[in-house]
Design a protein around this motif. Structure first.
Motif, PDB file in Angstrom:
ATOM      1  N   ASP A  83       4.093   2.226   9.311  1.00 42.99           N
ATOM      2  CA  ASP A  83       4.384   3.586   9.854  1.00 42.99           C
ATOM      3  C   ASP A  83       6.062   3.453  10.133  1.00 42.99           C
ATOM      4  OD1 ASP A  83       1.897   4.098  10.342  1.00 42.99           O
ATOM      5  OD2 ASP A  83       1.797   3.407  12.370  1.00 42.99           O
ATOM      6  N   ALA A  84       6.769   2.451  10.588  1.00 44.02           N
ATOM      7  CA  ALA A  84       8.337   2.563  10.695  1.00 44.02           C
ATOM      8  C   ALA A  84       8.924   3.036   9.523  1.00 44.02           C
ATOM      9  CB  ALA A  84       8.749   1.347  11.232  1.00 44.02           C
ATOM     10  N   VAL A  85       8.494   2.500   8.454  1.00 48.45           N
ATOM     11  CA  VAL A  85       9.178   2.628   7.107  1.00 48.45           C
ATOM     12  C   VAL A  85       8.957   4.204   6.719  1.00 48.45           C
ATOM     13  CG1 VAL A  85       8.948   2.155   4.446  1.00 48.45           C
ATOM     14  CG2 VAL A  85       9.115   0.245   6.277  1.00 48.45           C
ATOM     15  N   ASN A  86       7.499   4.592   6.853  1.00 45.78           N
ATOM     16  CA  ASN A  86       7.421   5.981   6.438  1.00 45.78           C
ATOM     17  C   ASN A  86       8.128   6.929   7.338  1.00 45.78           C
ATOM     18  OD1 ASN A  86       5.522   5.868   4.263  1.00 45.78           O
ATOM     19  ND2 ASN A  86       3.652   5.481   5.821  1.00 45.78           N
ATOM     20  N   ARG A  87       8.159   6.526   8.559  1.00 50.16           N
ATOM     21  CA  ARG A  87       8.783   7.538   9.667  1.00 50.16           C
ATOM     22  C   ARG A  87      10.201   7.538   9.137  1.00 50.16           C
ATOM     23  NH1 ARG A  87      11.273   5.728  14.438  1.00 50.16           N
ATOM     24  NH2 ARG A  87      10.147   3.910  14.205  1.00 50.16           N
ATOM     25  N   TRP A  88      11.064   6.442   8.862  1.00 44.08           N
ATOM     26  CA  TRP A  88      12.464   6.590   8.611  1.00 44.08           C
ATOM     27  C   TRP A  88      12.508   7.206   7.166  1.00 44.08           C
ATOM     28  CZ3 TRP A  88      16.343   6.328  11.738  1.00 44.08           C
ATOM     29  CH2 TRP A  88      16.125   5.992  13.104  1.00 44.08           C
ATOM     30  N   LEU A  89      11.687   6.777   6.333  1.00 42.51           N
ATOM     31  CA  LEU A  89      12.026   7.539   4.893  1.00 42.51           C
ATOM     32  C   LEU A  89      11.790   9.091   5.016  1.00 42.51           C
ATOM     33  CD1 LEU A  89      10.567   5.033   2.584  1.00 42.51           C
ATOM     34  CD2 LEU A  89      13.063   5.365   3.016  1.00 42.51           C
ATOM     35  N   ALA A  90      10.725   9.533   5.777  1.00 43.31           N
ATOM     36  CA  ALA A  90      10.533  10.920   5.793  1.00 43.31           C
ATOM     37  C   ALA A  90      11.346  11.754   6.478  1.00 43.31           C
ATOM     38  CB  ALA A  90       8.996  10.946   6.558  1.00 43.31           C
ATOM     39  N   ASP A  91      11.883  11.288   7.701  1.00 46.07           N
ATOM     40  CA  ASP A  91      12.818  12.107   8.243  1.00 46.07           C
ATOM     41  C   ASP A  91      13.760  11.330   9.230  1.00 46.07           C
ATOM     42  OD1 ASP A  91      14.244  14.017   9.593  1.00 46.07           O
ATOM     43  OD2 ASP A  91      12.525  14.988  10.401  1.00 46.07           O
ATOM     44  N   PRO A  92      14.909  10.575   8.508  1.00 47.65           N
ATOM     45  CA  PRO A  92      15.673   9.826   9.328  1.00 47.65           C
ATOM     46  C   PRO A  92      16.562  10.500  10.600  1.00 47.65           C
ATOM     47  CG  PRO A  92      16.282   9.685   6.966  1.00 47.65           C
ATOM     48  CD  PRO A  92      15.255  10.869   7.361  1.00 47.65           C
ATOM     49  N   VAL A  93      16.664  11.836  10.563  1.00 45.44           N
ATOM     50  CA  VAL A  93      17.472  12.306  11.598  1.00 45.44           C
ATOM     51  C   VAL A  93      16.387  12.351  12.900  1.00 45.44           C
ATOM     52  CG1 VAL A  93      18.196  14.754  12.352  1.00 45.44           C
ATOM     53  CG2 VAL A  93      18.688  13.760  10.310  1.00 45.44           C
ATOM     54  N   ALA A  94      15.128  12.781  12.671  1.00 47.67           N
ATOM     55  CA  ALA A  94      14.367  12.789  13.773  1.00 47.67           C
ATOM     56  C   ALA A  94      13.729  11.592  14.452  1.00 47.67           C
ATOM     57  CB  ALA A  94      13.058  13.551  13.331  1.00 47.67           C
ATOM     58  N   PRO A 116       0.773  -1.342   0.195  1.00 49.34           N
ATOM     59  CA  PRO A 116      -0.208   0.073  -0.019  1.00 49.34           C
ATOM     60  C   PRO A 116       0.830   1.470   0.018  1.00 49.34           C
ATOM     61  CG  PRO A 116      -0.971  -1.455   1.605  1.00 49.34           C
ATOM     62  CD  PRO A 116       0.443  -2.084   1.150  1.00 49.34           C
ATOM     63  N   LEU A 117       2.190   1.279   0.468  1.00 50.61           N
ATOM     64  CA  LEU A 117       2.957   2.516   0.410  1.00 50.61           C
ATOM     65  C   LEU A 117       3.273   2.654  -1.045  1.00 50.61           C
ATOM     66  CD1 LEU A 117       5.268   1.717   3.370  1.00 50.61           C
ATOM     67  CD2 LEU A 117       3.173   3.020   3.449  1.00 50.61           C
ATOM     68  N   GLY A 118       3.112   1.974  -2.016  1.00 49.88           N
ATOM     69  CA  GLY A 118       3.538   2.382  -3.362  1.00 49.88           C
ATOM     70  C   GLY A 118       5.064   2.489  -3.751  1.00 49.88           C
ATOM     71  N   LEU A 119       5.720   1.736  -2.938  1.00 51.27           N
ATOM     72  CA  LEU A 119       6.953   1.485  -2.967  1.00 51.27           C
ATOM     73  C   LEU A 119       7.442   0.386  -3.986  1.00 51.27           C
ATOM     74  CD1 LEU A 119       7.985   1.714   0.729  1.00 51.27           C
ATOM     75  CD2 LEU A 119       8.153   3.669  -0.913  1.00 51.27           C
ATOM     76  N   GLN A 120       8.692   0.542  -4.678  1.00 48.03           N
ATOM     77  CA  GLN A 120       9.277  -0.674  -5.218  1.00 48.03           C
ATOM     78  C   GLN A 120       9.882  -1.731  -4.353  1.00 48.03           C
ATOM     79  OE1 GLN A 120       8.819  -1.627  -8.131  1.00 48.03           O
ATOM     80  NE2 GLN A 120       8.886  -0.119  -9.778  1.00 48.03           N
ATOM     81  N   VAL A 121       9.562  -2.702  -4.055  1.00 51.23           N
ATOM     82  CA  VAL A 121       9.946  -3.871  -3.283  1.00 51.23           C
ATOM     83  C   VAL A 121      10.785  -4.814  -4.026  1.00 51.23           C
ATOM     84  CG1 VAL A 121       9.516  -5.141  -1.419  1.00 51.23           C
ATOM     85  CG2 VAL A 121       8.218  -3.248  -1.492  1.00 51.23           C
ATOM     86  N   CYS A 122      12.078  -5.250  -3.545  1.00 46.88           N
ATOM     87  CA  CYS A 122      12.773  -6.272  -4.245  1.00 46.88           C
ATOM     88  C   CYS A 122      13.138  -7.218  -3.104  1.00 46.88           C
ATOM     89  CB  CYS A 122      14.267  -5.586  -5.042  1.00 46.88           C
ATOM     90  SG  CYS A 122      14.052  -4.693  -6.531  1.00 46.88           S
ATOM     91  N   HIS A 123      12.459  -8.439  -3.313  1.00 42.83           N
ATOM     92  CA  HIS A 123      12.854  -9.216  -2.381  1.00 42.83           C
ATOM     93  C   HIS A 123      13.949 -10.354  -2.667  1.00 42.83           C
ATOM     94  CE1 HIS A 123      11.838 -13.595  -0.731  1.00 42.83           C
ATOM     95  NE2 HIS A 123      12.256 -12.828   0.265  1.00 42.83           N
ATOM     96  N   ALA A 124      14.908 -10.534  -1.679  1.00 46.61           N
ATOM     97  CA  ALA A 124      16.193 -11.321  -2.054  1.00 46.61           C
ATOM     98  C   ALA A 124      15.888 -12.421  -0.764  1.00 46.61           C
ATOM     99  CB  ALA A 124      17.259 -10.660  -1.613  1.00 46.61           C
ATOM    100  N   ALA A 125      15.923 -13.598  -1.027  1.00 48.92           N
ATOM    101  CA  ALA A 125      15.900 -14.828   0.006  1.00 48.92           C
ATOM    102  C   ALA A 125      17.200 -15.369   0.497  1.00 48.92           C
ATOM    103  CB  ALA A 125      15.289 -15.964  -0.840  1.00 48.92           C
TER     104      ALA A 125
END
Length: 253
Positions: free
Chosen positions: A124-135, A32-41
């Motif tokens: 939430d975690a992914v959005n938080r870190w991508l939006a503002d890694p410093v904060a 749902p985030l609309g990101l490109q996700v590449c999976h490595a096993a």
């Protein structure tokens, strides 16, 4: 496999996860985030992708059949010809204590996400870190555990965002993998390969969490503790076999 260098999304993610149930859930939760996700096993698949593409975020499982995610990240940080050398990295783990937390920070991880993690919490975690890694800050794991049952529907649905369809699909995949996974754990213990057994138990614990297999998860944790403390394994293995049989015998609704 999607090409992270093309397409509409402004961010791309490398997901390193070998356990099929966990990988299926994590990929679906990120969609749902609309990101490109590449999976490595495997680590080797991840290394190849990291040499070819620049990822905005790395989600790295710590225990894999061919090595450990923290070792991959340590090597990546000194690999100057990788376009993802400085990419933000989050660890995926079924267990996290203070010593592991410090070691992960030293390895270069920005945060650690404890599996099972609810779909909304992951986003939430992914959005938080991508939006503002410093904060953003290193989060504390949620250790709340309900009363153990064979199939904890409430826990499973919470992780799956309330989708019975998703939970059913994950449980089906979990049951398909469980007999061989349990056999590998048992063989590792009986043949004195405790490290191999712990790695498999770690992956099993993650799958249990995503499916709500609460009783088996508790037994797996107990068995892991006994292996680490070099305790009596005969009783623990018997209990593990019983818990596996209960899961395999319990029909899904």
């Amino acid at each position: 496999m999607p090409d992270p260098d093309h397409g509409h999304p402004s961010h791309s993610i490398l997901l390193l996860e070998d356990e099929p149930v966990s990988a299926e859930f994590l990929c679906a939760a990120l969609t749902p985030l609309g990101l490109q996700v590449c999976h490595a096993a495997s680590l080797q698949q991840a290394r190849n992708l990291l040499l070819q593409h620049r990822f905005s975020l790395l989600l790295l499982d710590l225990n894999l059949p061919d090595g450990h995610g923290d070792e991959l990240l340590r090597a990546l940080r000194v690999t100057q010809d990788s376009p993802s050398q400085a990419s933000l990295a989050l660890a995926l783990t079924a267990e996290l204590d203070q010593a592991q937390r410090a070691a992960l920070r030293d390895a270069g991880f920005a945060d650690a996400l404890v599996k099972p993690i609810a779909a909304a919490a992951l986003r939430d975690a992914v959005n938080r870190w991508l939006a503002d890694p410093v904060a953003a800050e290193f989060t504390e794991p949620d250790g709340a555990v309900g009363e153990p049952v064979v199939w904890d529907d409430d826990a499973g649905l919470l992780t799956c965002g309330g989708s019975q369809e998703v939970l059913g699909a994950l449980r089906g995949l979990f049951l398909k993998e469980l007999p061989e996974q349990a056999a590998r754990i048992r063989a590792g213990l009986l043949e004195g390969r405790g490290g191999d057994a712990l790695d498999e138990l770690h992956r099993l614990l993650a799958g249990c969490g995503f499916c709500g297999a609460s009783t088996l998860a508790g037994v797996a944790r107990d068995l892991m503790q006994r292996v680490r403390e070099a305790g009596d394994l005969d009783t623990a293995i018997a209990g593990f076999d019983t818990a596996v049989a209960q899961v395999l015998d319990q029909p899904l609704d």
